[in-house]
Design a protein around this motif. Structure first.
Motif, PDB file in Angstrom:
ATOM      1  N   ALA A 157       7.483  -6.453  16.218  1.00 12.64           N
ATOM      2  CA  ALA A 157       6.092  -6.076  16.435  1.00 12.64           C
ATOM      3  C   ALA A 157       5.178  -7.056  15.722  1.00 12.64           C
ATOM      4  O   ALA A 157       5.307  -7.249  14.520  1.00 12.64           O
ATOM      5  CB  ALA A 157       5.855  -4.670  15.909  1.00 12.64           C
ATOM      6  N   GLN A 197      -3.302  11.375   0.197  1.00 14.09           N
ATOM      7  CA  GLN A 197      -4.607  10.734   0.024  1.00 14.09           C
ATOM      8  C   GLN A 197      -5.648  11.768  -0.424  1.00 14.09           C
ATOM      9  O   GLN A 197      -6.470  11.494  -1.286  1.00 14.09           O
ATOM     10  CB  GLN A 197      -5.057  10.062   1.329  1.00 14.09           C
ATOM     11  N   LEU A 220       1.149  11.702   4.218  1.00 11.59           N
ATOM     12  CA  LEU A 220       0.280  10.616   3.773  1.00 11.59           C
ATOM     13  C   LEU A 220      -1.136  11.125   3.591  1.00 11.59           C
ATOM     14  O   LEU A 220      -1.785  10.882   2.568  1.00 11.59           O
ATOM     15  CB  LEU A 220       0.250   9.525   4.840  1.00 11.59           C
ATOM     16  N   ARG A 221      -1.626  11.845   4.626  1.00 11.68           N
ATOM     17  CA  ARG A 221      -2.984  12.404   4.562  1.00 11.68           C
ATOM     18  C   ARG A 221      -3.130  13.309   3.358  1.00 11.68           C
ATOM     19  O   ARG A 221      -4.103  13.203   2.611  1.00 11.68           O
ATOM     20  CB  ARG A 221      -3.233  13.249   5.804  1.00 11.68           C
ATOM     21  N   TYR A 250       0.820  -1.211   0.000  1.00 10.22           N
ATOM     22  CA  TYR A 250       0.000   0.000   0.000  1.00 10.22           C
ATOM     23  C   TYR A 250       0.853   1.259   0.000  1.00 10.22           C
ATOM     24  O   TYR A 250       0.350   2.356  -0.181  1.00 10.22           O
ATOM     25  CB  TYR A 250      -0.928   0.015   1.217  1.00 10.22           C
ATOM     26  N   SER A 251       2.159   1.087   0.275  1.00  9.56           N
ATOM     27  CA  SER A 251       3.034   2.255   0.281  1.00  9.56           C
ATOM     28  C   SER A 251       4.462   1.774   0.096  1.00  9.56           C
ATOM     29  O   SER A 251       4.722   0.579   0.061  1.00  9.56           O
ATOM     30  CB  SER A 251       2.929   3.007   1.607  1.00  9.56           C
ATOM     31  N   ARG A 291       6.735   2.393   2.295  1.00 10.76           N
ATOM     32  CA  ARG A 291       7.408   2.465   3.591  1.00 10.76           C
ATOM     33  C   ARG A 291       8.130   1.181   3.944  1.00 10.76           C
ATOM     34  O   ARG A 291       9.054   1.193   4.750  1.00 10.76           O
ATOM     35  CB  ARG A 291       6.408   2.794   4.692  1.00 10.76           C
ATOM     36  N   ARG A 329      -3.055   6.917  -4.547  1.00 13.75           N
ATOM     37  CA  ARG A 329      -2.166   7.464  -3.530  1.00 13.75           C
ATOM     38  C   ARG A 329      -0.784   6.822  -3.629  1.00 13.75           C
ATOM     39  O   ARG A 329       0.245   7.483  -3.571  1.00 13.75           O
ATOM     40  CB  ARG A 329      -2.737   7.288  -2.126  1.00 13.75           C
ATOM     41  N   VAL A 363       3.086  11.148   8.525  1.00 17.21           N
ATOM     42  CA  VAL A 363       1.645  10.943   8.616  1.00 17.21           C
ATOM     43  C   VAL A 363       0.889  12.070   7.912  1.00 17.21           C
ATOM     44  O   VAL A 363      -0.067  11.834   7.174  1.00 17.21           O
ATOM     45  CB  VAL A 363       1.221  10.835  10.095  1.00 17.21           C
ATOM     46  N   ARG A 382       6.898  -1.984   5.464  1.00 19.70           N
ATOM     47  CA  ARG A 382       6.622  -2.378   6.848  1.00 19.70           C
ATOM     48  C   ARG A 382       6.749  -3.874   7.040  1.00 19.70           C
ATOM     49  O   ARG A 382       6.649  -4.369   8.134  1.00 19.70           O
ATOM     50  CB  ARG A 382       5.238  -1.897   7.262  1.00 19.70           C
ATOM     51  N   LEU A 409      -6.705   3.877  -3.124  1.00 17.64           N
ATOM     52  CA  LEU A 409      -5.444   3.517  -2.481  1.00 17.64           C
ATOM     53  C   LEU A 409      -4.314   3.441  -3.505  1.00 17.64           C
ATOM     54  O   LEU A 409      -3.172   3.803  -3.213  1.00 17.64           O
ATOM     55  CB  LEU A 409      -5.597   2.198  -1.735  1.00 17.64           C
ATOM     56  N   ALA A 413       2.227  -8.577  13.689  1.00 18.99           N
ATOM     57  CA  ALA A 413       1.400  -7.913  12.691  1.00 18.99           C
ATOM     58  C   ALA A 413      -0.013  -7.810  13.213  1.00 18.99           C
ATOM     59  O   ALA A 413      -0.611  -8.801  13.582  1.00 18.99           O
ATOM     60  CB  ALA A 413       1.417  -8.717  11.407  1.00 18.99           C
TER      61      ALA A 413
END
Ligand SMILES: Nc1nc2c(ncn2[C@@H]2O[C@H](COP(=O)(O)OP(=O)(O)O)[C@@H](O)[C@H]2O)c(=O)[nH]1
Ligand SMILES: [Mg+2]
Lengths: 91, 623
Positions: free
Chosen positions: B430, B195, B191-192, B64-65, B67, B107, B188, B69, B104, B432
């Protein structure tokens, strides 16, 4: 649509029951006990389309503790756990 | 002069149709491998454009990006940025979008643009969008985005013609000097903002009649019903179990008799001796004992690919998430663990549906604890020899009850191990959170299913031909050398390295009630667990081996105490000595360390379980 929003109490999506429909007001990741950091959780939610103004509807719930939930976010359906959905404030 | 190979990369959100597009472009000209050091599948394929340009295309993990993750998403990011080790920077990025759901992807595309890579936006699934009355002003969209846009229908013949033409057109005038890369991870607020920008562009160029897919809603009303959904899932699983255990059997028997016949042929044509034994016992029966699992593997992948293509897998994960979450497992681990009841090899391969590295690793580590079908011959032999076939409480057969107990103990230990891993070992990673798109249902496509099964089967056979082959040769060597002196009457295996090792191991295994014969049987049992039955037969000098299973049972009943038998059963719940499983773990985790860790923990558990069982049984007078 805004008047309608003002008359309804703000609540976390994580508490919404099946059939609930509303509009996302803002994201508040501080008080959730998600394993993710605040920033990471907020980023992921935005990436899945949970942004201010998006319409949401709780379509389905799991069996154990009504968790996770399947949420319609505008034109897609996302499954999330209630714990993470607590960060999504809707009205 | 021939133009150099053009490198394309497919990027997009999950379920946007990247793999379908990949299959449509390349057909079966595909290479599946793993990215070095990580467990992520790397799929590269080749095709020629209408103007004759040679193209290589890579199907990247959905994201989705940029980044990064998860390990998958890191691959996608590094690949696009040209930072992946040993990879070439793509000349052209195809950003694949599900046309019914552009928010999505647009973006993501705005983010991708910052990398400066030449790009095309592919509006895939355009047929579905048209059916739902969605219209896209393609020219305007291209202008607003500053990126060429083309529509496509990946699953229809000729549905990629426009994309191919555009690829030719663009590749002819690709700038040679590298573009400025201004990408960095978005904050963040960025990102907003991105979008919002995406939503604005969509509002300008796309008309959405907001007609949701009624089929999906109708199916989900049943399939995601809290109770009804679990019943449907149970039914699907039941059919899957049936298929894997019953339908695969004739094909497996056929393969097995084929290998047996081949072995017999070798025996008949070659003179007795080392070469004959090597070919028959080492190569043919060794590799054959693994290849017989091919029908099960094909069937399991058929089910998995069908369910995945249909869009059901995400639903199964939704239904099982909380139920499995208690043990620290991800909802997606469900199907791979289930497949492991047939054989851990396809189960471990199926963990590829889990996109989070930690969750995938946990699942791989516990998959061998699911009672695989290769343990059944061992269980059956010992149970029928030692457990009386009487009824308990009037209606439950004691033998069946023991069998059920062995399965249940396997499952319980898998959950316990997963729990331990979750809380003590991989703590800093972390976990998921469960956030998963539930895609609209789609009719599975024969072609993509066929390609999927074909590539998996090919990988499995290649592995059987390399890693497993070499393990078999090693085991055959241990069981065959040194040769018995001329005129000796004891079984040949008594003189072998395997026996020497067995006798050396005996003091270690005495506390759990194993004699040296068992220790020896465990060694060829490494080839495949059920081989231990035949090996026990050989060691106890019985003619006929596996065919005379009942006879072996009688001999065992006189040579072993009940405590030893129970101890052996307890050992086989864990049974660490399966070379093929270990080889697959090594391959899928890309690490000898995790393979060693699996072997060690299973060995420790097996030993502990046998130790307790044996001593309790002896204390109760079964010694
Ligand atoms: N009708 C239609 N279905 C499509 C198209 N492209 C992909 N699909 C289906 O969409 C589903 C997801 O596709 P897949 O290629 O696995 O998506 P990926 O996750 O991006 O690799 C599959 O069931 C495909 O058959 C298309 O252009 N039209
Ligand atoms: Mg794919």
């Amino acid at each position: 649509m805004t008047d309608h929003d003002d008359t309804r109490p703000h609540m976390p999506l994580g508490l919404a029951l099946r059939g609930y429909t509303g509009v996302i007001q803002h994201l508040s990741t501080k008080d959730t006990d998600s394993a993710l950091s605040d920033i990471e959780l907020e980023s992921r939610l935005i990436e899945l389309g949970f942004v201010e103004g998006a319409r949401v509807e709780v379509l389905h719930e799991g069996l154990v503790g009504r968790d996770p939930i399947a949420v319609r976010v505008d034109s897609i359906t996302i499954a999330v756990r209630r714990r993470e959905a607590m960060a999504i404030i809707v009205a | 002069m021939e133009a150099p190979l053009l490198h394309l990369a497919l990027v997009g959100t999950p379920n946007s149709g990247k793999t379908s597009l990949f299959n449509a472009l390349t057909g079966s000209r595909q290479k599946v491998a793993n990215y070095p050091g990580v467990t992520v599948e790397r799929k590269e394929g080749f095709f020629v454009t209408p103007l004759g340009r040679q193209v290589s295309v890579v199907d990247l993990p959905g994201t989705y990006s940029l980044r990064g993750r998860s390990p998958d998403e890191e691959i996608t990011r590094d690949f696009v940025l040209g930072k992946a080790s040993g990879e070439i920077v793509p000349d052209l990025v195809l950003c694949v979008a599900d046309s019914t759901n552009l928010r999505l992807t647009i973006r993501l595309l705005l983010e991708l643009k910052r990398t400066g890579r030449p790009m095309i936006l592919v509006l895939n699934m355009f047929d579905i969008a048209a059916r739902r009355g969605i219209t896209v002003d393609v020219e305007r969209l291209a202008k607003e985005l500053g990126v060429p846009v083309v529509t496509s229908i990946a699953v229809r013949k000729g549905g990629t013609a426009d994309l191919l033409a555009l690829t030719d057109e663009i590749s002819a005038k690709l700038a040679t000097e590298p573009q400025e890369n201004s990408w960095r991870a978005l904050s963040v607020s960025e990102l907003r903002a991105t979008q919002r920008e995406a939503d604005r562009i969509i509002a300008d160029c796309v008309s959405l009649p907001a007609r949701p897919d009624t089929w999906t809603a109708r199916i989900d009303a049943v399939v995601l019903h809290p109770v009804g959904g679990l019943i449907v899932l149970a039914l699907i699983l039941f059919v899957m179990f049936q298929a894997v255990f019953a339908w695969a059997q004739p094909a497996m028997d056929l393969l097995k008799s084929g290998f047996d016949a081949l072995g017999e042929l070798v025996k008949a044509t070659l003179p007795d001796g080392l070469l004959q034994s090597f070919l028959q016992d080492g190569v043919i029966s060794g590799v054959g004992s693994v290849i017989v699992f091919l029908p099960q593997i094909i069937l399991i992948f058929l089910f998995i690919l069908l369910l995945e293509d249909f869009g059901y897998m995400a639903r199964a994960a939704f239904l099982m998430d909380r139920i499995m979450g208690g043990a620290g497992l991800h909802g997606r681990a469900f199907i791979p663990l289930l497949s492991s009841f047939a054989c851990a090899i396809p189960g471990i391969m199926a963990t590829r549906v889990i996109d989070n590295k930690r969750d995938r690793l946990t699942t791989i580590l516990i998959a061998p604890l699911m009672t695989c079908s290769a343990r059944i011959p061992v269980y059956t032999l010992i149970i029928s020899a030692f457990i009386p076939a009487k009824d308990v409480w009037g209606f439950i057969n004691l033998q069946g009850l023991v069998m059920f107990g062995l399965y249940a103990t396997g499952i319980a230990s898998a959950l316990a191990v997963s729990f331990v891993i979750k809380f003590f070992m991989i703590r800093d990673y972390a976990p998921a959170p469960f956030m998963l798109e539930l895609p609209d249902y789609k009719m599975p496509r024969l072609k993509s299913i066929a390609i999927g099964i074909y590539t998996r089967a090919k990988m499995f056979l290649q592995r059987a031909g390399t890693t497993i082959f070499s393990m078999m040769v090693l085991i055959w060597f241990l069981a065959s050398f040194p040769q018995p002196p001329a005129g000796s009457t004891e079984p040949a295996i008594d003189f072998s390295l395997a026996a020497i090792i067995g006798k050396a191991l005996e003091p270690l295994l005495a506390p759990v009630g194993f004699n040296w014969q068992i220790a020896v049987a465990l060694i060829p049992g490494m080839a495949a667990r059920e081989v231990a039955v035949a090996a026990l037969g050989t060691v106890y000098a019985i003619e006929g081996g596996k065919e005379a299973a009942e006879q072996i049972g009688q001999v065992l009943a006189t040579k072993w105490s009940l405590a030893t038998a129970l101890s052996m059963l307890a050992w086989y719940i864990f049974a660490p000595q399966c070379a093929s499983t270990l080889a697959v773990i090594r391959r899928e985790t890309g690490s000898w360390g995790w393979m060693a860790a699996t072997f060690t923990y299973m060995l420790v558990l097996a030993y502990a379980a046998s130790l307790v069982t044996y001593n309790v049984a002896v204390a109760l007078g079964a010694g």
